[in-house]
Enzyme design. Structure first.
Site, PDB file in Angstrom:
ATOM      1  N   GLY A  54       0.838  -1.198   0.000  1.00 49.30           N
ATOM      2  CA  GLY A  54       0.000   0.000   0.000  1.00 49.30           C
ATOM      3  C   GLY A  54       0.866   1.239   0.000  1.00 49.30           C
ATOM      4  O   GLY A  54       2.066   1.174   0.308  1.00 49.30           O
ATOM      5  N   HIS A  94       8.389  -7.959  -2.484  1.00 49.95           N
ATOM      6  CA  HIS A  94       7.218  -8.350  -3.277  1.00 49.95           C
ATOM      7  C   HIS A  94       7.477  -9.678  -3.994  1.00 49.95           C
ATOM      8  O   HIS A  94       8.079  -9.688  -5.076  1.00 49.95           O
ATOM      9  CB  HIS A  94       6.887  -7.262  -4.306  1.00 49.95           C
ATOM     10  CG  HIS A  94       6.339  -6.013  -3.711  1.00 49.95           C
ATOM     11  ND1 HIS A  94       5.006  -5.861  -3.405  1.00 49.95           N
ATOM     12  CD2 HIS A  94       6.940  -4.847  -3.349  1.00 49.95           C
ATOM     13  CE1 HIS A  94       4.799  -4.659  -2.895  1.00 49.95           C
ATOM     14  NE2 HIS A  94       5.964  -4.032  -2.841  1.00 49.95           N
ATOM     15  N   LYS A 134      -7.199 -13.200 -17.878  1.00 54.18           N
ATOM     16  CA  LYS A 134      -7.159 -13.394 -19.326  1.00 54.18           C
ATOM     17  C   LYS A 134      -6.539 -14.730 -19.728  1.00 54.18           C
ATOM     18  O   LYS A 134      -7.069 -15.431 -20.596  1.00 54.18           O
ATOM     19  CB  LYS A 134      -6.396 -12.247 -19.976  1.00 54.18           C
ATOM     20  CG  LYS A 134      -6.219 -12.364 -21.489  1.00 54.18           C
ATOM     21  CD  LYS A 134      -7.519 -12.200 -22.236  1.00 54.18           C
ATOM     22  CE  LYS A 134      -7.910 -10.745 -22.296  1.00 54.18           C
ATOM     23  NZ  LYS A 134      -9.113 -10.529 -23.142  1.00 54.18           N
ATOM     24  N   CYS A 174       5.067  -6.445   2.138  1.00 55.82           N
ATOM     25  CA  CYS A 174       5.479  -5.035   2.137  1.00 55.82           C
ATOM     26  C   CYS A 174       4.669  -4.244   3.182  1.00 55.82           C
ATOM     27  O   CYS A 174       4.842  -4.444   4.372  1.00 55.82           O
ATOM     28  CB  CYS A 174       5.353  -4.443   0.741  1.00 55.82           C
ATOM     29  SG  CYS A 174       6.264  -2.896   0.539  1.00 55.82           S
ATOM     30  N   TYR A 175       3.741  -3.382   2.755  1.00 56.49           N
ATOM     31  CA  TYR A 175       2.893  -2.664   3.715  1.00 56.49           C
ATOM     32  C   TYR A 175       2.154  -3.648   4.611  1.00 56.49           C
ATOM     33  O   TYR A 175       2.013  -3.413   5.820  1.00 56.49           O
ATOM     34  CB  TYR A 175       1.894  -1.784   2.964  1.00 56.49           C
ATOM     35  CG  TYR A 175       0.971  -0.988   3.862  1.00 56.49           C
ATOM     36  CD1 TYR A 175       1.341   0.270   4.336  1.00 56.49           C
ATOM     37  CD2 TYR A 175      -0.272  -1.487   4.234  1.00 56.49           C
ATOM     38  CE1 TYR A 175       0.501   1.008   5.155  1.00 56.49           C
ATOM     39  CE2 TYR A 175      -1.130  -0.765   5.047  1.00 56.49           C
ATOM     40  CZ  TYR A 175      -0.741   0.485   5.519  1.00 56.49           C
ATOM     41  OH  TYR A 175      -1.580   1.205   6.343  1.00 56.49           O
ATOM     42  N   GLU A 229       5.370 -11.393  -5.554  1.00 54.63           N
ATOM     43  CA  GLU A 229       4.444 -11.561  -6.683  1.00 54.63           C
ATOM     44  C   GLU A 229       4.996 -11.049  -8.005  1.00 54.63           C
ATOM     45  O   GLU A 229       4.492 -11.425  -9.080  1.00 54.63           O
ATOM     46  CB  GLU A 229       3.111 -10.866  -6.375  1.00 54.63           C
ATOM     47  CG  GLU A 229       3.144  -9.354  -6.312  1.00 54.63           C
ATOM     48  CD  GLU A 229       3.515  -8.793  -4.947  1.00 54.63           C
ATOM     49  OE1 GLU A 229       3.210  -7.617  -4.694  1.00 54.63           O
ATOM     50  OE2 GLU A 229       4.134  -9.533  -4.148  1.00 54.63           O
ATOM     51  N   SER A 262     -18.731 -10.123 -29.341  1.00 54.30           N
ATOM     52  CA  SER A 262     -17.934  -9.113 -30.030  1.00 54.30           C
ATOM     53  C   SER A 262     -16.951  -9.734 -31.004  1.00 54.30           C
ATOM     54  O   SER A 262     -16.430  -9.060 -31.883  1.00 54.30           O
ATOM     55  CB  SER A 262     -17.154  -8.277 -29.012  1.00 54.30           C
ATOM     56  OG  SER A 262     -16.121  -9.048 -28.425  1.00 54.30           O
ATOM     57  N   GLY A 263     -16.678 -11.033 -30.833  1.00 50.60           N
ATOM     58  CA  GLY A 263     -15.658 -11.687 -31.633  1.00 50.60           C
ATOM     59  C   GLY A 263     -14.308 -11.701 -30.958  1.00 50.60           C
ATOM     60  O   GLY A 263     -13.371 -12.348 -31.427  1.00 50.60           O
ATOM     61  N   GLY A 264     -14.180 -10.971 -29.832  1.00 55.90           N
ATOM     62  CA  GLY A 264     -12.951 -11.004 -29.053  1.00 55.90           C
ATOM     63  C   GLY A 264     -12.833 -12.308 -28.278  1.00 55.90           C
ATOM     64  O   GLY A 264     -13.761 -13.124 -28.242  1.00 55.90           O
ATOM     65  N   VAL A 265     -11.693 -12.491 -27.639  1.00 52.64           N
ATOM     66  CA  VAL A 265     -11.430 -13.749 -26.933  1.00 52.64           C
ATOM     67  C   VAL A 265     -12.473 -14.011 -25.844  1.00 52.64           C
ATOM     68  O   VAL A 265     -13.050 -15.094 -25.764  1.00 52.64           O
ATOM     69  CB  VAL A 265     -10.010 -13.737 -26.313  1.00 52.64           C
ATOM     70  CG1 VAL A 265      -9.787 -14.994 -25.481  1.00 52.64           C
ATOM     71  CG2 VAL A 265      -8.965 -13.637 -27.407  1.00 52.64           C
ATOM     72  N   ASP A 266     -12.746 -13.005 -25.005  1.00 55.75           N
ATOM     73  CA  ASP A 266     -13.615 -13.209 -23.847  1.00 55.75           C
ATOM     74  C   ASP A 266     -15.043 -13.565 -24.268  1.00 55.75           C
ATOM     75  O   ASP A 266     -15.612 -14.534 -23.787  1.00 55.75           O
ATOM     76  CB  ASP A 266     -13.624 -11.961 -22.962  1.00 55.75           C
ATOM     77  CG  ASP A 266     -12.234 -11.579 -22.488  1.00 55.75           C
ATOM     78  OD1 ASP A 266     -11.376 -12.470 -22.405  1.00 55.75           O
ATOM     79  OD2 ASP A 266     -12.006 -10.389 -22.214  1.00 55.75           O
ATOM     80  N   SER A 267     -15.618 -12.773 -25.164  1.00 56.48           N
ATOM     81  CA  SER A 267     -17.005 -13.035 -25.553  1.00 56.48           C
ATOM     82  C   SER A 267     -17.123 -14.313 -26.382  1.00 56.48           C
ATOM     83  O   SER A 267     -18.120 -15.016 -26.295  1.00 56.48           O
ATOM     84  CB  SER A 267     -17.589 -11.839 -26.315  1.00 56.48           C
ATOM     85  OG  SER A 267     -16.990 -11.693 -27.575  1.00 56.48           O
ATOM     86  N   SER A 268     -16.102 -14.628 -27.160  1.00 54.69           N
ATOM     87  CA  SER A 268     -16.128 -15.856 -27.955  1.00 54.69           C
ATOM     88  C   SER A 268     -16.119 -17.088 -27.058  1.00 54.69           C
ATOM     89  O   SER A 268     -16.879 -18.038 -27.270  1.00 54.69           O
ATOM     90  CB  SER A 268     -14.935 -15.897 -28.915  1.00 54.69           C
ATOM     91  OG  SER A 268     -14.992 -14.848 -29.846  1.00 54.69           O
TER      92      SER A 268
END
Length: 514
Positions: free
Chosen positions: A55, A169, A370, A82-83, A171, A223-229
């Site tokens: 933070g 960190h 993603k 960290c924080y 991560e 939409s034809g994008g990855v997510d909606s497909s």
């Protein structure tokens, strides 16, 4: 779905999503919550472990983000980063002060291998430090488990209470063995089984969708994008012809993309999803006329999408559910998860408008990052060339055109983007760069073409390398490729006389321009 969960409590750190993403890489499900979340709610979730993020504040300052001492008395393993590490010490009776030497960047850390977090970690390992404060006094019952040349408490532990604090960190990729440390926490401390896998996610999602939908009708925003497909194919597997997919060509797509989407998902394509194409270009241009502010553009585009879907739903009869390809970073960046500031609004996040005619939204990918969506796509049998296609934002070119959007500007950025993508592919860089596109700036400048003065637009080229799309670095494209792209754009795209290359990383920038 019932699943073992580790929760991330967000104190406003820039890496909050990255922490969750790294835990999921260990096949353990993880969600982000604000530090303001009630302790009773945390108890109800019954997490296997809790991670406190970094933070921007000093934990000892008045009004700083904090947590109650009871959080550490639940018997649930807690890891402070960290924080979060400093806050753990501060709340439990230790002391945090301004550090005599600030540490920032890659730092050699010497660890104690008898600490469970550092099992199989090199005795001296490179970690990413970013702190002004330091732990000057340990809380009672804690002992030091790592240090650096300038930081006496780079890590501390109280294994009897399953409490661990790390000043660096783990991560971020700059911490060479960070994933190993987080894996040690979730498996060796929290006792997780590691049951978060995409094959089981697909199976459970299909069953959950069937139970939810019953015999209802579903409309999918494709939409034809990855997510909606991926969302559309997942719904198709679950409910078959109860699904109708509506593809809105709002005039803000990449060059030829409307026809390409129809070729894949329409009646003659690889999938028959009861596909309906709506050509609504002029409608969207009219709504966007004179609008320059990015958030207004996003909301206008999102609202108009919903209106189009309403109209199409009425044409096909009663529709019970609307499906959208919302993913987890959309939720977090829209301010609906964690404590981070709202970075941008998404047209498919935050529920239905008041006057919408659907009963409910189904967001089958809402919990996924993603790369997890891509794994689901492969599990569903979607071809790789679709699963790994370039990401494209919901508002489309509306946020790759700085300022007002109109048909002329759309054609400029479509043509410039097409040339850029074509040359990247010719150079064999298309699978090495995670996202690349051209954007149209609102800058016009003087140029000389054919001995004549011009006053035209500047195009900006963007290309980034990233693992998770939450942080990104500018890609190093060979100079000769950039020169070719610049020459072609200026020669072939009317209205452009200047080309820039954007070197900005994320953060401080975002991948998209607006």
């Amino acid at each position: 779905m019932s699943r073992e969960t580790v929760i991330v409590i967000d104190f406003g750190g820039q890496y909050n999503q990255l922490v969750a993403r790294r835990v999921r890489e260990c096949n353990v499900y993880c969600e982000i919550y604000s530090y303001k979340t009630e302790l009773s709610r945390i108890k109800e979730m019954n997490p296997k472990g809790i991670i406190l993020t970094g933070g921007p504040n000093s934990c000892y300052e008045e009004g700083a983000a904090t947590c109650s001492k009871e959080l550490f008395e639940l018997g649930i393993p807690v890891l402070g980063l960290c924080y979060g590490a400093q806050l753990m010490m501060h709340v439990l009776g230790g002391k945090v002060e301004k550090a005599p030497v600030r540490e920032y960047g890659k730092t050699e850390v010497e660890v104690e291998n008898d600490c469970v977090l550092f099992e199989n970690v090199s005795k001296k390992t490179i970690c990413w430090m970013s702190h002004f404060d330091y732990i000057s006094k340990l809380a009672p019952e804690f002992r030091v488990s790592a240090h650096t040349a300038d930081c006496p408490v780079a890590a501390a532990e109280c294994p009897e209470k399953k409490l661990y604090a790390i000043q660096f960190h783990p991560e971020v990729l700059h911490t060479v063995e960070g994933t190993k440390m987080l894996s040690n926490f979730v498996y060796n401390v929290c006792g997780c089984a590691g049951d978060w896998k995409m094959d089981s996610f697909v199976k459970q999602s299909i069953e959950a969708i069937r139970q939810k939908v019953g015999d209802g009708k579903v409309l999918c925003a494709l939409s034809g994008g990855v997510d909606s497909s991926v969302a559309a194919v997942l719904l198709s597997k679950a409910i078959g012809n109860q699904l109708t997919c509506v593809f809105v060509d709002q005039g803000l797509l990449r060059k030829n993309e409307g026809d390409e989407v129809e070729a894949v998902f329409g009646p003659e394509g690889e999938y028959d999803l009861n596909f309906i194409r709506v050509n609504a270009q002029e409608r969207f241009y009219e709504k966007l006329a004179g609008v320059e502010e990015p958030e207004r553009k996003r909301k206008i585009i999102g609202e108009e999408f919903i209106r189009v879907f309403e109209e199409e739903a009425k044409k096909i009869g009663k529709v019970d559910f609307l499906v959208q390809g919302t993913i987890y970073p959309d939720v977090v960046e829209s301010g609906l998860g964690g404590e981070s500031a709202v970075i941008k609004s998404h047209h498919n996040v935050g529920g239905l408008p008041d006057c919408v005619d659907f009963k409910e939204i189904i967001e089958p990918l809402r919990d996924l990052f993603k790369d997890e969506v891509r794994k689901v796509g492969l599990e569903l049998g979607i071809p790789e060339y679709l699963v790994f296609r370039q990401p494209f934002p919901g508002p489309g070119l509306g946020i790759r055109i700085i300022g007002e959007v109109n048909a002329e500007k759309v054609h400029i950025v479509q043509d410039a983007d097409f040339i850029y993508r074509e040359e990247i592919a010719k150079a064999g860089l298309d699978r090495d760069i995670n996202q690349y596109f051209a954007a149209l700036t609102n800058m016009r400048s003087v140029g000389v073409m054919g001995d004549e003065r011009t006053y035209d637009y500047a195009v900006a080229l963007r290309a980034v390398k990233t693992i998770d799309f939450m942080t990104a670095e500018s890609a190093e494209i060979p100079w000769n490729v950039l020169q070719t792209v610049m020459t072609r754009i200026i020669n072939e795209v009317k209205g452009v006389n200047r080309v820039f290359y954007d070197l900005t990383s994320k953060p401080p920038g975002t991948i998209e321009f607006e």
